[in-house]
Design an enzyme around this catalytic site. Structure first.
Site, PDB file in Angstrom:
ATOM      1  N   ASN A  38       0.840  -1.202   0.000  1.00 45.38           N
ATOM      2  CA  ASN A  38       0.000   0.000   0.000  1.00 45.38           C
ATOM      3  C   ASN A  38       0.878   1.256   0.000  1.00 45.38           C
ATOM      4  O   ASN A  38       2.107   1.171   0.046  1.00 45.38           O
ATOM      5  CB  ASN A  38      -0.961  -0.042   1.194  1.00 45.38           C
ATOM      6  CG  ASN A  38      -2.254   0.695   0.908  1.00 45.38           C
ATOM      7  OD1 ASN A  38      -2.236   1.743   0.255  1.00 45.38           O
ATOM      8  ND2 ASN A  38      -3.359   0.172   1.384  1.00 45.38           N
TER       9      ASN A  38
ATOM     10  N   HIS B  60      22.852   2.985  13.179  1.00 44.89           N
ATOM     11  CA  HIS B  60      23.987   3.895  13.415  1.00 44.89           C
ATOM     12  C   HIS B  60      24.598   3.594  14.779  1.00 44.89           C
ATOM     13  O   HIS B  60      23.903   3.075  15.665  1.00 44.89           O
ATOM     14  CB  HIS B  60      23.509   5.348  13.360  1.00 44.89           C
ATOM     15  CG  HIS B  60      22.959   5.744  12.032  1.00 44.89           C
ATOM     16  ND1 HIS B  60      23.715   6.342  11.048  1.00 44.89           N
ATOM     17  CD2 HIS B  60      21.731   5.584  11.500  1.00 44.89           C
ATOM     18  CE1 HIS B  60      22.975   6.553   9.984  1.00 44.89           C
ATOM     19  NE2 HIS B  60      21.760   6.096  10.222  1.00 44.89           N
TER      20      HIS B  60
ATOM     21  N   GLY C 155      -1.332  -0.961   8.778  1.00 44.85           N
ATOM     22  CA  GLY C 155      -0.702   0.312   8.444  1.00 44.85           C
ATOM     23  C   GLY C 155       0.335   0.746   9.473  1.00 44.85           C
ATOM     24  O   GLY C 155       0.257   0.386  10.658  1.00 44.85           O
TER      25      GLY C 155
ATOM     26  N   THR D 139      10.605  -5.362  16.982  1.00 45.43           N
ATOM     27  CA  THR D 139      11.996  -5.198  17.420  1.00 45.43           C
ATOM     28  C   THR D 139      12.744  -6.524  17.480  1.00 45.43           C
ATOM     29  O   THR D 139      13.969  -6.529  17.541  1.00 45.43           O
ATOM     30  CB  THR D 139      12.041  -4.556  18.824  1.00 45.43           C
ATOM     31  OG1 THR D 139      11.360  -5.441  19.732  1.00 45.43           O
ATOM     32  CG2 THR D 139      11.361  -3.198  18.849  1.00 45.43           C
TER      33      THR D 139
ATOM     34  N   ARG E   4       4.270  -7.627  20.516  1.00 42.34           N
ATOM     35  CA  ARG E   4       4.179  -8.852  21.313  1.00 42.34           C
ATOM     36  C   ARG E   4       3.099  -9.746  20.712  1.00 42.34           C
ATOM     37  O   ARG E   4       2.135  -9.229  20.120  1.00 42.34           O
ATOM     38  CB  ARG E   4       3.756  -8.530  22.757  1.00 42.34           C
ATOM     39  CG  ARG E   4       4.636  -7.524  23.440  1.00 42.34           C
ATOM     40  CD  ARG E   4       5.725  -8.212  24.247  1.00 42.34           C
ATOM     41  NE  ARG E   4       6.414  -7.251  25.085  1.00 42.34           N
ATOM     42  CZ  ARG E   4       7.741  -7.156  25.156  1.00 42.34           C
ATOM     43  NH1 ARG E   4       8.510  -7.950  24.434  1.00 42.34           N
ATOM     44  NH2 ARG E   4       8.309  -6.282  25.959  1.00 42.34           N
TER      45      ARG E   4
HETATM   46  C1  LIG Z   1      -2.637  -4.453   3.327  1.00 46.45           C
HETATM   47  C2  LIG Z   1      -3.308  -3.216   3.807  1.00 46.45           C
HETATM   48  O1  LIG Z   1      -3.365  -2.286   3.095  1.00 46.45           O
HETATM   49  S1  LIG Z   1      -3.913  -3.189   5.393  1.00 46.45           S
HETATM   50  C3  LIG Z   1      -4.843  -1.692   5.558  1.00 46.45           C
HETATM   51  C4  LIG Z   1      -4.784  -1.086   6.906  1.00 46.45           C
HETATM   52  N1  LIG Z   1      -5.477  -1.893   7.921  1.00 46.45           N
HETATM   53  C5  LIG Z   1      -4.952  -2.033   9.127  1.00 46.45           C
HETATM   54  O2  LIG Z   1      -3.911  -1.480   9.440  1.00 46.45           O
HETATM   55  C6  LIG Z   1      -5.707  -2.899  10.085  1.00 46.45           C
HETATM   56  C7  LIG Z   1      -4.747  -3.700  10.986  1.00 46.45           C
HETATM   57  N2  LIG Z   1      -5.477  -4.474  11.951  1.00 46.45           N
HETATM   58  C8  LIG Z   1      -5.120  -4.553  13.272  1.00 46.45           C
HETATM   59  O3  LIG Z   1      -4.162  -3.906  13.719  1.00 46.45           O
HETATM   60  C9  LIG Z   1      -5.967  -5.481  14.128  1.00 46.45           C
HETATM   61  O4  LIG Z   1      -6.099  -4.906  15.410  1.00 46.45           O
HETATM   62  C10 LIG Z   1      -5.359  -6.907  14.229  1.00 46.45           C
HETATM   63  C11 LIG Z   1      -5.612  -7.629  12.905  1.00 46.45           C
HETATM   64  C12 LIG Z   1      -3.869  -6.893  14.547  1.00 46.45           C
HETATM   65  C13 LIG Z   1      -5.933  -7.699  15.419  1.00 46.45           C
HETATM   66  O5  LIG Z   1      -7.283  -7.908  15.259  1.00 46.45           O
HETATM   67  P1  LIG Z   1      -8.064  -8.857  16.323  1.00 46.45           P
HETATM   68  O6  LIG Z   1      -7.484 -10.222  16.382  1.00 46.45           O
HETATM   69  O7  LIG Z   1      -9.494  -8.717  15.974  1.00 46.45           O
HETATM   70  O8  LIG Z   1      -7.699  -8.213  17.724  1.00 46.45           O
HETATM   71  P2  LIG Z   1      -8.651  -7.490  18.789  1.00 46.45           P
HETATM   72  O9  LIG Z   1      -9.225  -6.253  18.201  1.00 46.45           O
HETATM   73  O10 LIG Z   1      -9.602  -8.513  19.337  1.00 46.45           O
HETATM   74  O11 LIG Z   1      -7.581  -7.074  19.911  1.00 46.45           O
HETATM   75  C14 LIG Z   1      -6.983  -8.025  20.767  1.00 46.45           C
HETATM   76  C15 LIG Z   1      -6.098  -7.246  21.732  1.00 46.45           C
HETATM   77  O12 LIG Z   1      -4.962  -6.745  21.013  1.00 46.45           O
HETATM   78  C16 LIG Z   1      -4.919  -5.300  21.056  1.00 46.45           C
HETATM   79  N3  LIG Z   1      -4.568  -4.815  19.723  1.00 46.45           N
HETATM   80  C17 LIG Z   1      -5.181  -5.095  18.548  1.00 46.45           C
HETATM   81  N4  LIG Z   1      -4.569  -4.462  17.526  1.00 46.45           N
HETATM   82  C18 LIG Z   1      -3.573  -3.756  18.077  1.00 46.45           C
HETATM   83  C19 LIG Z   1      -2.604  -2.887  17.536  1.00 46.45           C
HETATM   84  N5  LIG Z   1      -2.545  -2.657  16.219  1.00 46.45           N
HETATM   85  N6  LIG Z   1      -1.693  -2.345  18.380  1.00 46.45           N
HETATM   86  C20 LIG Z   1      -1.735  -2.606  19.725  1.00 46.45           C
HETATM   87  N7  LIG Z   1      -2.643  -3.434  20.288  1.00 46.45           N
HETATM   88  C21 LIG Z   1      -3.556  -3.987  19.481  1.00 46.45           C
HETATM   89  C22 LIG Z   1      -6.350  -4.878  21.439  1.00 46.45           C
HETATM   90  O13 LIG Z   1      -6.359  -3.642  22.106  1.00 46.45           O
HETATM   91  C23 LIG Z   1      -6.764  -6.031  22.340  1.00 46.45           C
HETATM   92  O14 LIG Z   1      -6.203  -5.832  23.612  1.00 46.45           O
HETATM   93  P3  LIG Z   1      -7.059  -6.162  24.962  1.00 46.45           P
HETATM   94  O15 LIG Z   1      -7.337  -7.643  24.885  1.00 46.45           O
HETATM   95  O16 LIG Z   1      -6.142  -5.759  26.053  1.00 46.45           O
HETATM   96  O17 LIG Z   1      -8.309  -5.353  24.847  1.00 46.45           O
END
Ligand SMILES: CC(=O)SCCNC(=O)CCNC(=O)[C@H](O)C(C)(C)COP(=O)(O)OP(=O)(O)OC[C@H]1O[C@@H](n2cnc3c(N)ncnc32)[C@H](O)[C@@H]1OP(=O)(O)O
Length: 245
Positions: A112, A142, A171, A194, A209
């Protein structure tokens, strides 16, 4: 941007390839990055212009990453040509490489907008991996000692980055130098990776994590494939269950 007067370019390049401290502003390396910058500019113009054919974009992509293998001859219609070139990455928007030729992408990778690849050493992205917008793969580091680091006059080092097949990066993910990520991994949006990541997990956060694990119940080549996947053979097929941590 000065380098030591006595700098031996051959030795400097050997050090770069060995992951040792080297001078990035050596004249030969500057010339290679300028070549790549021009190729990136040309690609980004085509990629964001909206009028270029899939073949034109793929040609510009190949120039950028230093891929000199010839494309198969064009077929009669643009639609068929798009299918023929299905294995080359799909890039939505702009992209930035340092050298380009150090990046190796498997078939059917998606990138993307606005992704950065600092490819001092190889950055390898496995087949069918999807990369969200604003992701950064930082293969450069560095010295921590500011005297040795010495701004634009000091040395730096590269480390490779290796990403397995069938991954998905949300993203704004940052992958740090030297990291290896396994197969079938999902990296949550905004994560900073990391440390190495194993196969079939979901990681998120800074530092990233494991937040979920996938158990792979069945794995194999897909028996029935879409005709557009035919260039690289059948896609991988997994049956997984998501496990609580
Ligand atoms: C190819 C492209 O172009 S992609 C386009 C852009 N799209 C994106 O960036 C979407 C990315 N999706 C995510 O980051 C999602 O959160 C995923 C896929 C990592 C996880 O989704 P799910 O498995 O449904 O996780 P869910 O929402 O149930 O969260 C589980 C736990 O992880 C945490 N968590 C989820 N995503 C993140 C994140 N990105 N950063 C930190 N913590 C996160 C949640 O807060 C939750 O914590 P809790 O249990 O303490 O409440």
């Amino acid at each position: 941007m000065v380098v030591p007067d006595t700098l031996d370019l051959v030795e400097n390049r050997r050090r770069m390839r060995a992951g040792e401290l080297y001078y990035t502003f050596a004249s030969d390396l500057v010339a290679e990055r300028e070549r790549c910058m021009a190729a990136c500019r040309a690609f980004n113009l085509l990629s964001t212009g909206g009028e270029a054919s899939r073949r034109e974009r793929v040609e510009a992509w190949k120039t950028m990453v230093g891929d000199t293998t010839p494309l198969p001859p064009p077929v009669p219609t643009p639609e068929e040509d798009t299918i023929l070139l299905n294995d080359y990455p799909v890039v939505e928007g702009q992209v930035k490489f340092d050298y380009g030729y150090n990046c190796k992408f498997g078939p059917q990778v998606y990138i993307n907008n606005a992704c950065t690849f600092l490819d001092i050493l190889p950055i390898t992205i496995g087949a069918r991996t999807l990369i969200g917008p604003n992701c950064a793969f930082y293969g450069a580091t560095h010295p921590l000692d500011p005297t040795l680091r010495d701004g634009t006059s000091g040395p730096e080092a590269g480390k490779p980055i290796t990403i397995g097949p069938d991954c998905w990066f949300g993203g704004s993910v940052v992958v740090l130098p030297g990291v290896t990520i396994g197969r079938g991994v999902t990296v949550g949006a905004g994560s900073v990776v990391t440390r190495d990541v194993g196969d079939f997990v979901v990681v998120a956060g800074n530092p990233a994590r494991v937040i979920r694990r996938l158990e792979v119940v069945v794995e194999g080549r897909a028996a029935v494939t879409s005709p557009v996947a035919s260039n690289s053979g059948p896609s991988m097929c997994y049956i997984t269950t998501v496990q609580p941590l």
